[in-house]
Enzyme design. Structure first.
Site, PDB file in Angstrom:
ATOM      1  N   CYS A   2       0.866  -1.173   0.000  1.00 41.05           N
ATOM      2  CA  CYS A   2       0.000   0.000   0.000  1.00 41.05           C
ATOM      3  C   CYS A   2       0.906   1.228   0.000  1.00 41.05           C
ATOM      4  O   CYS A   2       2.112   1.120  -0.155  1.00 41.05           O
ATOM      5  CB  CYS A   2      -0.871  -0.014   1.244  1.00 41.05           C
ATOM      6  SG  CYS A   2      -1.647  -1.608   1.547  1.00 41.05           S
ATOM      7  N   ARG A  27       0.085   3.636  -8.046  1.00 40.22           N
ATOM      8  CA  ARG A  27       0.355   2.265  -7.596  1.00 40.22           C
ATOM      9  C   ARG A  27      -0.902   1.415  -7.544  1.00 40.22           C
ATOM     10  O   ARG A  27      -0.818   0.203  -7.382  1.00 40.22           O
ATOM     11  CB  ARG A  27       0.984   2.283  -6.194  1.00 40.22           C
ATOM     12  CG  ARG A  27       2.320   2.983  -6.126  1.00 40.22           C
ATOM     13  CD  ARG A  27       2.673   3.306  -4.694  1.00 40.22           C
ATOM     14  NE  ARG A  27       2.517   2.152  -3.832  1.00 40.22           N
ATOM     15  CZ  ARG A  27       3.427   1.228  -3.657  1.00 40.22           C
ATOM     16  NH1 ARG A  27       4.574   1.320  -4.285  1.00 40.22           N
ATOM     17  NH2 ARG A  27       3.197   0.220  -2.858  1.00 40.22           N
ATOM     18  N   TRP A  73      -4.240  -1.278  -0.583  1.00 42.23           N
ATOM     19  CA  TRP A  73      -4.423  -2.335  -1.593  1.00 42.23           C
ATOM     20  C   TRP A  73      -4.703  -3.571  -0.751  1.00 42.23           C
ATOM     21  O   TRP A  73      -3.827  -4.077  -0.052  1.00 42.23           O
ATOM     22  CB  TRP A  73      -3.147  -2.463  -2.427  1.00 42.23           C
ATOM     23  CG  TRP A  73      -3.034  -3.709  -3.232  1.00 42.23           C
ATOM     24  CD1 TRP A  73      -2.439  -4.880  -2.863  1.00 42.23           C
ATOM     25  CD2 TRP A  73      -3.495  -3.922  -4.566  1.00 42.23           C
ATOM     26  NE1 TRP A  73      -2.504  -5.785  -3.866  1.00 42.23           N
ATOM     27  CE2 TRP A  73      -3.141  -5.234  -4.923  1.00 42.23           C
ATOM     28  CE3 TRP A  73      -4.173  -3.128  -5.495  1.00 42.23           C
ATOM     29  CZ2 TRP A  73      -3.447  -5.772  -6.168  1.00 42.23           C
ATOM     30  CZ3 TRP A  73      -4.464  -3.671  -6.734  1.00 42.23           C
ATOM     31  CH2 TRP A  73      -4.104  -4.969  -7.064  1.00 42.23           C
ATOM     32  N   ASN A  99       2.071  -0.838   5.887  1.00 46.99           N
ATOM     33  CA  ASN A  99       2.311  -1.590   4.643  1.00 46.99           C
ATOM     34  C   ASN A  99       2.912  -2.924   5.031  1.00 46.99           C
ATOM     35  O   ASN A  99       3.719  -2.968   5.958  1.00 46.99           O
ATOM     36  CB  ASN A  99       3.365  -0.890   3.782  1.00 46.99           C
ATOM     37  CG  ASN A  99       2.796   0.238   2.988  1.00 46.99           C
ATOM     38  OD1 ASN A  99       1.629   0.558   3.119  1.00 46.99           O
ATOM     39  ND2 ASN A  99       3.639   0.857   2.178  1.00 46.99           N
ATOM     40  N   GLY A 100       2.600  -3.977   4.287  1.00 44.90           N
ATOM     41  CA  GLY A 100       3.204  -5.277   4.557  1.00 44.90           C
ATOM     42  C   GLY A 100       2.178  -6.246   5.097  1.00 44.90           C
ATOM     43  O   GLY A 100       0.964  -6.030   4.965  1.00 44.90           O
ATOM     44  N   GLU A 478       5.263 -19.672 -21.396  1.00 44.37           N
ATOM     45  CA  GLU A 478       5.197 -18.335 -20.810  1.00 44.37           C
ATOM     46  C   GLU A 478       6.286 -17.433 -21.418  1.00 44.37           C
ATOM     47  O   GLU A 478       6.040 -16.266 -21.731  1.00 44.37           O
ATOM     48  CB  GLU A 478       5.329 -18.428 -19.285  1.00 44.37           C
ATOM     49  CG  GLU A 478       5.416 -17.106 -18.566  1.00 44.37           C
ATOM     50  CD  GLU A 478       4.279 -16.131 -18.850  1.00 44.37           C
ATOM     51  OE1 GLU A 478       3.278 -16.514 -19.477  1.00 44.37           O
ATOM     52  OE2 GLU A 478       4.420 -14.963 -18.461  1.00 44.37           O
ATOM     53  N   LYS A 482       5.569 -13.831 -23.483  1.00 41.20           N
ATOM     54  CA  LYS A 482       6.135 -12.527 -23.094  1.00 41.20           C
ATOM     55  C   LYS A 482       6.790 -11.867 -24.301  1.00 41.20           C
ATOM     56  O   LYS A 482       6.623 -10.678 -24.529  1.00 41.20           O
ATOM     57  CB  LYS A 482       7.197 -12.683 -21.986  1.00 41.20           C
ATOM     58  CG  LYS A 482       6.698 -12.952 -20.599  1.00 41.20           C
ATOM     59  CD  LYS A 482       6.147 -11.769 -19.850  1.00 41.20           C
ATOM     60  CE  LYS A 482       4.655 -11.707 -19.975  1.00 41.20           C
ATOM     61  NZ  LYS A 482       3.845 -12.550 -19.184  1.00 41.20           N
ATOM     62  N   GLU A 485       4.091 -10.616 -26.763  1.00 40.67           N
ATOM     63  CA  GLU A 485       3.180  -9.546 -26.350  1.00 40.67           C
ATOM     64  C   GLU A 485       3.847  -8.188 -26.211  1.00 40.67           C
ATOM     65  O   GLU A 485       3.178  -7.180 -26.397  1.00 40.67           O
ATOM     66  CB  GLU A 485       2.425  -9.916 -25.066  1.00 40.67           C
ATOM     67  CG  GLU A 485       3.265  -9.999 -23.825  1.00 40.67           C
ATOM     68  CD  GLU A 485       2.418 -10.249 -22.576  1.00 40.67           C
ATOM     69  OE1 GLU A 485       2.758 -11.178 -21.847  1.00 40.67           O
ATOM     70  OE2 GLU A 485       1.450  -9.520 -22.340  1.00 40.67           O
ATOM     71  N   HIS A 501       8.754 -33.894 -35.565  1.00 39.04           N
ATOM     72  CA  HIS A 501       7.516 -34.258 -36.261  1.00 39.04           C
ATOM     73  C   HIS A 501       7.052 -33.175 -37.219  1.00 39.04           C
ATOM     74  O   HIS A 501       5.879 -33.137 -37.571  1.00 39.04           O
ATOM     75  CB  HIS A 501       6.420 -34.610 -35.240  1.00 39.04           C
ATOM     76  CG  HIS A 501       6.769 -35.815 -34.423  1.00 39.04           C
ATOM     77  ND1 HIS A 501       6.812 -37.079 -34.959  1.00 39.04           N
ATOM     78  CD2 HIS A 501       7.138 -35.947 -33.126  1.00 39.04           C
ATOM     79  CE1 HIS A 501       7.183 -37.937 -34.023  1.00 39.04           C
ATOM     80  NE2 HIS A 501       7.389 -37.272 -32.894  1.00 39.04           N
ATOM     81  N   LYS A 600      -4.777  -4.562 -19.376  1.00 44.00           N
ATOM     82  CA  LYS A 600      -4.366  -5.214 -18.124  1.00 44.00           C
ATOM     83  C   LYS A 600      -5.437  -6.178 -17.658  1.00 44.00           C
ATOM     84  O   LYS A 600      -5.149  -7.208 -17.068  1.00 44.00           O
ATOM     85  CB  LYS A 600      -4.092  -4.138 -17.055  1.00 44.00           C
ATOM     86  CG  LYS A 600      -3.503  -4.688 -15.778  1.00 44.00           C
ATOM     87  CD  LYS A 600      -2.117  -5.269 -16.013  1.00 44.00           C
ATOM     88  CE  LYS A 600      -1.565  -6.042 -14.841  1.00 44.00           C
ATOM     89  NZ  LYS A 600      -0.560  -7.041 -15.242  1.00 44.00           N
TER      90      LYS A 600
HETATM   91  C1  F6R Z   1       0.242 -11.627 -20.221  1.00 42.10           C
HETATM   92  C2  F6R Z   1      -1.009 -11.128 -19.751  1.00 42.10           C
HETATM   93  C3  F6R Z   1      -2.282 -11.806 -20.174  1.00 42.10           C
HETATM   94  C4  F6R Z   1      -3.046 -12.172 -18.903  1.00 42.10           C
HETATM   95  C5  F6R Z   1      -4.438 -12.729 -19.241  1.00 42.10           C
HETATM   96  C6  F6R Z   1      -5.196 -13.171 -18.001  1.00 42.10           C
HETATM   97  O1  F6R Z   1       1.320 -10.949 -19.677  1.00 42.10           O
HETATM   98  O2  F6R Z   1      -1.009 -10.188 -19.017  1.00 42.10           O
HETATM   99  O3  F6R Z   1      -2.041 -12.931 -20.931  1.00 42.10           O
HETATM  100  O4  F6R Z   1      -2.296 -13.123 -18.197  1.00 42.10           O
HETATM  101  O5  F6R Z   1      -5.187 -11.740 -19.901  1.00 42.10           O
HETATM  102  O6  F6R Z   1      -5.331 -12.126 -17.098  1.00 42.10           O
HETATM  103  P1  F6R Z   1      -5.704 -12.384 -15.581  1.00 42.10           P
HETATM  104  O7  F6R Z   1      -4.573 -13.099 -14.954  1.00 42.10           O
HETATM  105  O8  F6R Z   1      -5.944 -11.027 -15.011  1.00 42.10           O
HETATM  106  O9  F6R Z   1      -6.953 -13.230 -15.598  1.00 42.10           O
END
Ligand code: F6R
Length: 605
Positions: A2, A27, A73, A99-100, A478, A482, A485, A501, A600
């Site tokens: 937070c 934040r 948060w 915080n924490g 993964e 990354k 994206e 294959h 996001k």
């Molecule tokens: C990748 C990314 C997206 C999310 C996906 C699910 O870096 O951010 O692939 O992982 O949209 O999002 P959440 O986890 O919020 O359900």
């Protein structure tokens, strides 16, 4: 994670506190509040934005020159007015912001309630205000010192009392706190941006130090009451740099936050001797009689689901499936009241994930959510929730939330094993405690090398491949996401054994291949797959764990991660791959924190 501010000085405290809190808005937070001493304690809170908090002062501002403020948060307890900070003692003379995470708060709360203290929130923080009240004998600093001696966990705390109208007490343990030095005024903050409008000179508190801040001076003590000289810093960051703690992007900051995030994820769940404490979050009836487990998620969280499925399959006799939420929603699945559906989502708001768990729930399944956002729709709809406690993730690309999901799944797999088989692998949990330090050492050791490789090779590529076998395949998936994206470079993850294959046709001289080799029982197989790649002059960057092997025939570059339990290796290999994507993206000049075509939180189907 937070935000904290505190003020003691010449002017009324409300304006500097609100100003400081506004600087911490970036934040992310769900509620906010301030407390001012004038001469009684006045507390103002809101479940909402700082603008809503500010609106509480339209009819007049208290004149007190001492106060504390907070953006919350949520970690313990829903976002609500009651759970917003500051939190007071019974007499409403003492106010605390924190915080924490206080790991032993439940025990402390029980003890304090038995002694007659009355609690008004569900937070871990409130135990601190009651402990300070309990130990108060006329000296606020000494009471805070006695209170923190009872705490286990991480904290940055600011404490005021109406009995001490010119004294702000601050203390930290594993959570940052800085004191901005002004002219007959001091501003305390958890994060540098909150200081910048006041001063560029600050004192940094060290773990265990307690600061007694008055308008005239700051006196700092250590745990033993010995006076200390605080470390002075000159802040050269501009406000934008300061929000990112000097990192060029939030993504890089969040990559570097992972050791701290994982410590927070483990806090209160795994004791130093490797003992598991999950019964509060995962009640026994959630697991009782289950035969099937469906791990449901999207994107990065789906890669965590693959990891979790692997661990559960390996350690139980349950039927375990990792499912893409967007597919699960519309396909025929066997799901009933013996199914545990584990939904994994950083935001807790992803439309496909919510749709999938609603389907599972309607068919009788029990729902466990693994999410980073307290009070999110997923958390509210689930039967039980395991929070990742990674702190707000601002960059669109998920990094610390992903490794925190892996950490939760490691704990969960051991817990399910314990529940179903009466025992779990103690070595896995023992090694999990080492992961934060190992992450820190990887970040220190590999960043420059990875930056060079990514900037020169990945950034220039049009096609790349990520290879792994077993658990390394989930990590490879993964890694490739990354890169796609944020660097917009085409990448494909493949089980290394599948190359022969068909896809081997695409391996040509110079094609970059990132390969993972952390699974001892699959290492020979993987290396023989890589020989096929090398025979076609593919260029292999290998991330491996076994430092004794000779990789000279199979890789052009080798990056070793510290040895750990093979089931935990994905928590470590994620870091160099995140850095690869980051540095490939910056080399290509992309806006890393806001990649094209990705939000996001994906709240549409
Ligand atoms: C990748 C990314 C997206 C999310 C996906 C699910 O870096 O951010 O692939 O992982 O949209 O999002 P959440 O986890 O919020 O359900």
């Amino acid at each position: 994670m937070c935000g904290i501010v505190g003020y003691v000085g010449r002017t009324t405290a409300v304006q500097p506190l609100l100003k400081g809190l506004k600087k911490l808005e970036y934040r992310g937070y769900d509620s906010a509040g301030i407390a001012v001493v004038e001469p009684h304690l006045q507390v103002y809170k809101t479940q909402g934005r700082i603008a809503d908090l500010e609106a509480l002062f339209t009819k007049g501002v208290p004149q007190g020159t001492l106060g504390i403020g907070h953006t919350r948060w949520a970690t313990h307890g829903q976002p609500s007015w009651e759970n917003a900070h500051p939190h007071c003692d019974c007499s409403e003379e003492i106010a605390v912001v924190h915080n924490g995470i206080i790991e032993n708060y439940l025990e402390l709360r029980k003890e304090l309630e038995a002694e007659g203290h009355v609690f008004r929130s569900e937070t871990d923080t409130e135990v601190v205000s009651h402990l300070v009240e309990k130990y108060y004998e006329g000296d606020l600093g000494c009471a805070v010192q006695a209170a923190i001696a009872q705490l286990i966990g991480s904290y940055a705390l600011a404490v005021v009392s109406s009995r001490h109208p010119n004294e702000l007490i601050a203390v930290r343990q594993d959570s940052p706190l800085v004191i901005g030095v002004g002219e007959e005024e001091y501003i305390l903050a958890s994060d540098v941006p909150a200081l910048l409008d006041f001063t560029r000179t600050a004192w940094v508190l060290d773990d265990g130090q307690v600061a007694r801040i008055t308008r005239e001076s700051v006196v700092v003590f250590d745990q033993h009451g010995e006076q200390q000289k605080p470390q002075t810093i000159r802040i050269n960051w501009d406000p934008v740099q300061a929000e990112k703690e000097g990192y060029a992007h939030f993504m890089l900051k969040e990559i570097h936050e992972q050791p701290r995030a994982i410590r927070q994820t483990l806090a209160g769940r795994l004791g130093v001797r490797g003992n598991l404490q999950l019964a509060e979050e995962i009640p026994a009836d959630l697991l009782h009689g289950i035969t099937d487990v469906h791990l449901i998620a999207c994107g990065t969280a789906y890669h965590a689901a693959l990891y979790g499925a692997y661990l559960l399959q390996d350690s139980t006799d349950l039927q375990v499936h990792a499912e893409l939420a967007s597919e699960y929603r519309y396909k025929r699945v066997r799901v009933d009241d013996r199914t545990l559906a584990i939904a994994i989502s950083q935001s807790g708001e992803t439309a496909d994930t919510l749709g999938a768990i609603r389907k599972a729930k309607a068919a009788g399944a029990r729902i466990l959510a693994i999410t980073n956002v307290v009070g999110s729709t997923l958390a509210r709809e689930a039967d039980a929730v395991m929070y990742t406690h990674a702190g707000p993730e601002i960059a669109v690309a998920s990094t610390k939330a992903y490794t925190a999901q892996l950490c939760c799944l490691g704990l969960l797999a051991a817990y399910v094993q314990l529940h179903l088989r009466g025992a779990y692998d103690p070595e896995l949990l023992r090694q999990l405690l080492e992961i934060p330090d190992q992450m820190a050492s990887i970040l220190q050791a590999c960043e420059e090398r990875v930056k060079e490789y990514a900037g020169q090779r990945l950034a220039a590529a049009s096609d790349t491949f990520y290879l792994g076998r077993g658990l390394d395949l989930a990590s490879a998936m993964e890694g490739q996401l990354k890169l796609k994206e944020i660097a917009y470079v085409h990448a494909e993850a493949l089980p290394a054994g599948e190359l022969k294959h068909g896809t081997l046709a695409l391996i040509e001289p110079g094609v970059p291949i990132v390969a993972l080799a952390t699974q001892p029982h699959l290492l020979d197989k993987l290396l023989s797959n890589l020989r096929e790649v090398k025979a076609r002059n593919g260029e292999v960057f290998l991330i491996a764990m076994d430092g004794e092997r000779d990789y000279s025939q199979t890789a052009d570059e080798v990056l070793l991660v510290p040895p750990t339990h093979p089931m935990l290796a994905p928590l470590l290999t994620a870091l160099p791959m995140q850095l690869m994507a980051y540095y490939a993206a910056t080399a290509r000049g992309h806006d890393v924190d806001k990649p094209r075509n990705l939000a996001k939180s994906v709240t549409v189907e």
